[in-house]
Design an enzyme around this catalytic site. Structure first.
Site, short mmCIF file in Angstrom:
data_model
loop_
_atom_site.label_atom_id
_atom_site.label_comp_id
_atom_site.label_asym_id
_atom_site.label_seq_id
_atom_site.Cartn_x
_atom_site.Cartn_y
_atom_site.Cartn_z
N PRO A 115 0.82 -1.21 0.00
CA PRO A 115 0.00 0.00 0.00
C PRO A 115 0.86 1.27 0.00
CG PRO A 115 0.12 -0.88 2.21
CD PRO A 115 0.88 -1.84 1.34
N LYS A 116 1.58 1.49 -1.10
CA LYS A 116 2.59 2.55 -1.16
C LYS A 116 2.03 3.84 -1.75
CE LYS A 116 6.56 -0.51 -1.30
NZ LYS A 116 7.98 -0.60 -1.64
N LYS A 117 2.43 4.97 -1.13
CA LYS A 117 2.09 6.29 -1.63
C LYS A 117 3.34 7.16 -1.59
CE LYS A 117 -1.99 8.00 -0.59
NZ LYS A 117 -3.18 8.51 0.15
#
Length: 246
Positions: A115-117
């Site tokens: 879940p990368k931002k």
């Protein structure tokens, strides 16, 4: 380009100029700064997906400095992981991740479902304090501090925790916006060489932000802190549970 050429070469986007190379992905001198804290059980229950079970009302807030990684280069990452159980097995659920490099954002999301931002995390030593911060744009979202290398930590305990399975939710939509892939993915960290491990007094502040909602799992009490370095390989994943299966 022929249809067979597309099938043979396609593993990421863009087709002819992918954002990251094929694995495996090896990390050298990977630095971890982890603060374990107690939070509200109701907050955890709202974000941990079944069939995972919350093991206890704690969260591990991680900063990870990666100065030398094959394919992904030099970058820093931060986020929250949650101790869970899956079919009786103890593991970790990766809830949130913020980092500053396009390659591992694309690779992490496409391959495993991390879940990368995009954001601006940082680890630094300031005099006698290890400092971790997360900025989303100009806004401070996380401030973490720890006394620098106060006491050595038993390596066996750290290695045991590192070898536990990691879980995350991989979501890829169809072209009409409905979910096409929705899977609980399991992966392991492999070929670990632990170089050093330390603990010390620590403090953690999480601040409200509309798009970096780390404070959704509020800090009630700091349990422990850990600072360590290791070489390791990020293993590829398997599907633990398919939410789309009938």
């Amino acid at each position: 380009m022929k249809i067979d050429d597309v099938r043979r070469t396609a593993y990421s986007m863009p087709l002819t100029n992918p954002a990251f190379p094929p694995g495996p992905y090896r990390f050298f001198n990977r630095e971890f700064f982890v603060i374990t804290y107690r939070t509200d059980p109701e907050a955890l229950a709202a974000v941990v997906p079944e069939p995972l079970e919350v093991a206890e009302a704690v969260v591990k807030y991680e900063f990870i400095r990666m100065p030398d990684s094959t394919g992904f280069g030099d970058y820093t990452e931060t986020g929250q992981v949650i101790p869970v159980r899956f079919k009786g097995e103890e593991g970790i659920y990766v809830h949130s991740m913020y980092l500053d490099d396009e390659g591992p954002i694309a690779g992490g999301r496409e391959l495993w479902g991390f879940p990368k931002k995009l954001a601006k995390p940082k680890i630094a030593v300031e005099s006698d304090v290890l400092v971790g911060t997360l900025h989303y744009g100009s806004v401070l979202c996380v401030s973490a501090t720890m006394g620098y290398k106060h006491r050595a930590v038993d390596h066996d305990a750290v290695l045991k925790a590192m070898k536990a399975p990691n879980f995350m939710l991989k979501i890829i939509p169809h072209v009409d916006g409905t979910p096409r892939i929705c899977e609980l993915v399991r992966y392991y960290i492999e070929d670990i060489t632990l170089k050093e491990a330390w603990t010390g007094p620590a403090a953690l502040g999480l601040f409200p932000h509309a798009l970096a909602d780390v404070s959704r799992l509020p800090v009630r009490d700091v349990v422990s802190a850990l600072h360590f370095r290791a070489d390791l390989t990020l293993g590829l994943g398997t599907v633990a549970f398919d939410y789309m299966a009938k």
